[in-house]
Scaffold this motif. Structure first.
Motif, PDB file in Angstrom:
ATOM      1  N   ARG A   8       0.784  -1.012   0.000  1.00  0.00           N
ATOM      2  CA  ARG A   8       0.000   0.000   0.000  1.00  0.00           C
ATOM      3  C   ARG A   8       0.625   0.807   0.000  1.00  0.00           C
ATOM      4  NH1 ARG A   8       1.630   0.207  -3.511  1.00  0.00           N
ATOM      5  NH2 ARG A   8       2.521   0.569  -3.198  1.00  0.00           N
ATOM      6  N   LEU A  48      -1.976   2.986   1.006  1.00  0.00           N
ATOM      7  CA  LEU A  48      -1.615   3.022  -0.409  1.00  0.00           C
ATOM      8  C   LEU A  48      -0.304   3.780  -0.606  1.00  0.00           C
ATOM      9  CD1 LEU A  48      -2.335   2.552  -3.397  1.00  0.00           C
ATOM     10  CD2 LEU A  48      -3.618   4.684  -3.324  1.00  0.00           C
ATOM     11  N   LEU A  49      -0.150   4.940   0.026  1.00  0.00           N
ATOM     12  CA  LEU A  49       1.063   5.732  -0.148  1.00  0.00           C
ATOM     13  C   LEU A  49       2.277   5.039   0.470  1.00  0.00           C
ATOM     14  CD1 LEU A  49      -0.121   9.407   0.403  1.00  0.00           C
ATOM     15  CD2 LEU A  49       0.488   8.289  -1.738  1.00  0.00           C
ATOM     16  N   GLN A  50       2.076   4.369   1.602  1.00  0.00           N
ATOM     17  CA  GLN A  50       3.190   3.637   2.202  1.00  0.00           C
ATOM     18  C   GLN A  50       3.612   2.473   1.324  1.00  0.00           C
ATOM     19  OE1 GLN A  50       1.471   2.708   5.972  1.00  0.00           O
ATOM     20  NE2 GLN A  50       1.795   4.752   6.807  1.00  0.00           N
ATOM     21  N   ARG A  51       2.642   1.838   0.701  1.00  0.00           N
ATOM     22  CA  ARG A  51       2.943   0.744  -0.224  1.00  0.00           C
ATOM     23  C   ARG A  51       3.753   1.280  -1.400  1.00  0.00           C
ATOM     24  NH1 ARG A  51       0.487  -4.472  -1.276  1.00  0.00           N
ATOM     25  NH2 ARG A  51      -0.881  -4.261   0.510  1.00  0.00           N
ATOM     26  N   ALA A  94       6.579   9.002   9.447  1.00  0.00           N
ATOM     27  CA  ALA A  94       5.577   8.028   9.890  1.00  0.00           C
ATOM     28  C   ALA A  94       5.536   6.822   8.957  1.00  0.00           C
ATOM     29  CB  ALA A  94       4.203   8.694   9.960  1.00  0.00           C
ATOM     30  N   SER A  95       5.670   7.072   7.658  1.00  0.00           N
ATOM     31  CA  SER A  95       5.632   5.974   6.692  1.00  0.00           C
ATOM     32  C   SER A  95       6.864   5.091   6.808  1.00  0.00           C
ATOM     33  CB  SER A  95       5.512   6.533   5.273  1.00  0.00           C
ATOM     34  OG  SER A  95       4.283   7.207   5.102  1.00  0.00           O
ATOM     35  N   LEU A  96       8.019   5.696   6.983  1.00  0.00           N
ATOM     36  CA  LEU A  96       9.243   4.911   7.162  1.00  0.00           C
ATOM     37  C   LEU A  96       9.156   4.075   8.445  1.00  0.00           C
ATOM     38  CD1 LEU A  96      11.889   7.602   6.162  1.00  0.00           C
ATOM     39  CD2 LEU A  96      11.343   5.512   4.889  1.00  0.00           C
ATOM     40  N   GLN A 159       1.754   2.353 -11.347  1.00  0.00           N
ATOM     41  CA  GLN A 159       1.489   2.455  -9.908  1.00  0.00           C
ATOM     42  C   GLN A 159       0.727   3.727  -9.588  1.00  0.00           C
ATOM     43  OE1 GLN A 159       4.333   1.637  -6.494  1.00  0.00           O
ATOM     44  NE2 GLN A 159       4.556   3.837  -6.636  1.00  0.00           N
ATOM     45  N   ARG A 160       1.094   4.833 -10.223  1.00  0.00           N
ATOM     46  CA  ARG A 160       0.467   6.118  -9.922  1.00  0.00           C
ATOM     47  C   ARG A 160      -0.993   6.161 -10.317  1.00  0.00           C
ATOM     48  NH1 ARG A 160       3.226  10.749 -12.679  1.00  0.00           N
ATOM     49  NH2 ARG A 160       1.750  11.926 -11.422  1.00  0.00           N
ATOM     50  N   ARG A 161      -1.432   5.249 -11.181  1.00  0.00           N
ATOM     51  CA  ARG A 161      -2.819   5.248 -11.611  1.00  0.00           C
ATOM     52  C   ARG A 161      -3.753   4.677 -10.542  1.00  0.00           C
ATOM     53  NH1 ARG A 161      -3.261   5.411 -17.394  1.00  0.00           N
ATOM     54  NH2 ARG A 161      -5.151   4.151 -17.323  1.00  0.00           N
ATOM     55  N   PHE A 162      -3.211   3.942  -9.594  1.00  0.00           N
ATOM     56  CA  PHE A 162      -4.067   3.279  -8.614  1.00  0.00           C
ATOM     57  C   PHE A 162      -4.529   4.237  -7.523  1.00  0.00           C
ATOM     58  CE2 PHE A 162      -2.055  -0.448 -10.470  1.00  0.00           C
ATOM     59  CZ  PHE A 162      -3.113  -1.333 -10.524  1.00  0.00           C
ATOM     60  N   THR A 163      -5.798   4.087  -7.143  1.00  0.00           N
ATOM     61  CA  THR A 163      -6.365   4.878  -6.057  1.00  0.00           C
ATOM     62  C   THR A 163      -6.750   4.000  -4.879  1.00  0.00           C
ATOM     63  OG1 THR A 163      -8.595   4.693  -7.010  1.00  0.00           O
ATOM     64  CG2 THR A 163      -7.273   6.598  -7.672  1.00  0.00           C
ATOM     65  N   SER A 164      -6.592   2.699  -5.008  1.00  0.00           N
ATOM     66  CA  SER A 164      -6.966   1.762  -3.951  1.00  0.00           C
ATOM     67  C   SER A 164      -5.783   0.883  -3.576  1.00  0.00           C
ATOM     68  CB  SER A 164      -8.125   0.874  -4.415  1.00  0.00           C
ATOM     69  OG  SER A 164      -8.214  -0.302  -3.647  1.00  0.00           O
ATOM     70  N   GLY A 165      -5.513   0.775  -2.289  1.00  0.00           N
ATOM     71  CA  GLY A 165      -4.440  -0.093  -1.831  1.00  0.00           C
ATOM     72  C   GLY A 165      -4.718  -1.553  -2.113  1.00  0.00           C
ATOM     73  N   HIS A 166      -5.977  -1.961  -2.035  1.00  0.00           N
ATOM     74  CA  HIS A 166      -6.328  -3.351  -2.325  1.00  0.00           C
ATOM     75  C   HIS A 166      -6.075  -3.672  -3.797  1.00  0.00           C
ATOM     76  CE1 HIS A 166      -9.204  -2.892   1.272  1.00  0.00           C
ATOM     77  NE2 HIS A 166      -8.121  -3.519   1.663  1.00  0.00           N
ATOM     78  N   ALA A 167      -6.405  -2.737  -4.686  1.00  0.00           N
ATOM     79  CA  ALA A 167      -6.178  -2.957  -6.114  1.00  0.00           C
ATOM     80  C   ALA A 167      -4.685  -3.041  -6.410  1.00  0.00           C
ATOM     81  CB  ALA A 167      -6.829  -1.842  -6.938  1.00  0.00           C
TER      82      ALA A 167
END
Length: 441
Positions: A8, A48-51, A94-96, A159-167
């Motif tokens: 994500r 999603l951003l952390q992923r 926080a993400s790291l 990758q940048r096209r995705f708006t969902s972490g599950h997707a």
């Protein structure tokens, strides 16, 4: 990357680069001749951003994963690539921290055919100092991530096209199997783990898992990526016990494929990129995305500025924002074509994002107005009526997740918003007149 590491999600704006995706959360089992299991699981829930951040870090380190004990990248450039505000160091910290707290677990055959199990934190450490992000992987995990059978290059533009972490998680788990055409069968409990919902009682119900996770993720992967996936299910009695995904290339997004041959590496433009510190994969990606002529022009522009302390970051901005275009009254046909394609794509994305944000903003305003009306009418009733209202509404909720959220937030429960509106509309007809919006019903 086709395995998985983690918890994500192509939505935010970042530098126009591409990055191989790391092995985010994945238990990938597949049989072929004498080779067998290659599975990397990841515990922890990453956004999603952390992923995406974990993927960018892996791309940056990939060429030297097993030859260098630590890796570094300009912190602001990293923020831009992932989609953070370039000055938002707190979010980056926080993400790291989340990546360092995420546990990766693998279970596969080693080079001698013996079963090997291991566990490691996703990042062994990370630090920010002097505007530089320094980080490292454990040696054992670095070896697994560098294995071409485990790692698959994933394009950052996709990758940048995705708006969902599950997707994005589904895409990462499926992409490595595009050549074999199928993921193979995964037990449902493993699939839930790959999607990061293994600790949710709500998604133990396959009906909810299919409706809220599988179908939306499949639709987004097929709409936004270079592969098409189709789920198939196995049952034991009436219960679904296993799932697999059939995979084929998406001909509509073939433009995202990158030439991985030696032709690009032999070009003068590639050599110039390497000379200023651009990594192999990023250099090939920029050439594939913009064309040699356009990249060469921006290299000339950067070289002519003088005193540039970070040529890679400066070149990234020059490619993205077309620095020096006004000073070149007769740009080359290749540059014009590359710039036109890029700007058309960016304009289309900007329009789509503006429309989406406007719709979300309108829906949020409408939801807030309705919530305010619910709160007002609920508070106007006497204590006996309030208690009866809550008990009546609770009986209408089917899932434990919904009941827990209502118990915690009451009539302000966002998870139950639609059900709350329907309940009060029936109890107080006309309550929401003047605030009708189909999307909220």
């Amino acid at each position: 990357m086709a395995q998985k590491i983690a918890g994500r999600e192509k939505a935010p704006k970042g530098a126009v680069m591409q990055i191989p995706k790391e092995v985010l959360t994945g238990a990938l089992r597949r049989e072929s001749v004498k080779k067998n299991v290659a599975a990397i699981h990841v515990s922890g829930k990453l956004t999603l951003l952390q992923r995406k951040l974990s993927n960018v870090l892996l791309l940056n380190a990939y060429d030297h994963l097993i030859t260098r004990p630590k890796h570094s990248i300009d912190a602001r450039t990293l923020c831009l690539m992932v989609g953070y505000n370039s000055n938002d160091m707190e979010t980056l910290k926080a993400s790291l921290r989340s990546l360092a707290e995420t546990v990766a677990e693998w279970d596969m055959l080693d080079q001698k055919g013996r079963q090997e199990w291991g566990v490691s934190s996703l990042l062994s450490y990370a630090k920010l100092a002097g505007g530089i992000c320094e980080y490292a992987y454990s040696p054992a995990l670095a070896e697994k991530l560098h294995d071409p059978k485990v790692f698959a290059l994933i394009n950052l533009n996709i990758q940048r096209r995705f708006t969902s972490g599950h997707a994005l998680a589904l895409y990462e788990n499926c992409f490595r199997f595009v050549r074999t055409g199928s993921t193979g069968w995964w037990p449902i409990e493993i699939f839930r783990r790959l999607m990061g919902v293994d600790d949710s009682a709500y998604y133990e119900n396959f009906k909810q898992l299919n409706a809220k996770i599988i179908k939306p993720a499949v639709a987004e992967v097929n709409r936004n990526s270079n592969i098409l996936v189709e789920p198939e299910f196995r049952k034991m009695g009436r219960a679904v016990t296993e799932i697999r995904f059939l995979i084929k290339e998406n001909p509509q997004l073939a433009m995202f494929e990158i030439d991985d041959g030696e032709a690009v590496r032999s070009s003068r433009t590639y050599q110039r990129l390497i000379a200023i510190g651009v990594g192999d994969r990023l250099a090939r990606q920029w050439i594939a995305e913009h064309g040699e002529a356009y990249v060469g022009e921006k290299l000339d522009y950067v070289a002519g500025q003088g005193g540039v302390t970070s040529p890679v970051r400066y070149l990234s901005a020059a490619l993205r924002d077309d620095y020096g275009a006004a000073a070149d009254p007769v740009p080359s046909p290749e540059a014009v074509e590359a710039l036109t394609r890029r700007k058309e794509a960016e304009d289309a994305q900007a329009r789509a994002e503006a429309l989406r944000e406007a719709a979300i903003s309108a829906e949020r305003r409408e939801r807030a107005e309705r919530m305010a009306k619910v709160r007002a009418v609920a508070e106007s009733r006497n204590p006996t009526q309030r208690d009866a209202d809550r008990r009546l509404f609770l009986r209408q909720l089917e899932g434990d997740l919904e009941r827990e959220d209502f118990a915690r937030h009451g009539w302000a429960s966002a998870l139950n918003a639609r059900a709350i509106f329907a309940f009060w509309e029936e109890l107080e007809p006309g309550l929401f007149s003047g605030t009708d919006q189909p999307g909220l019903r």
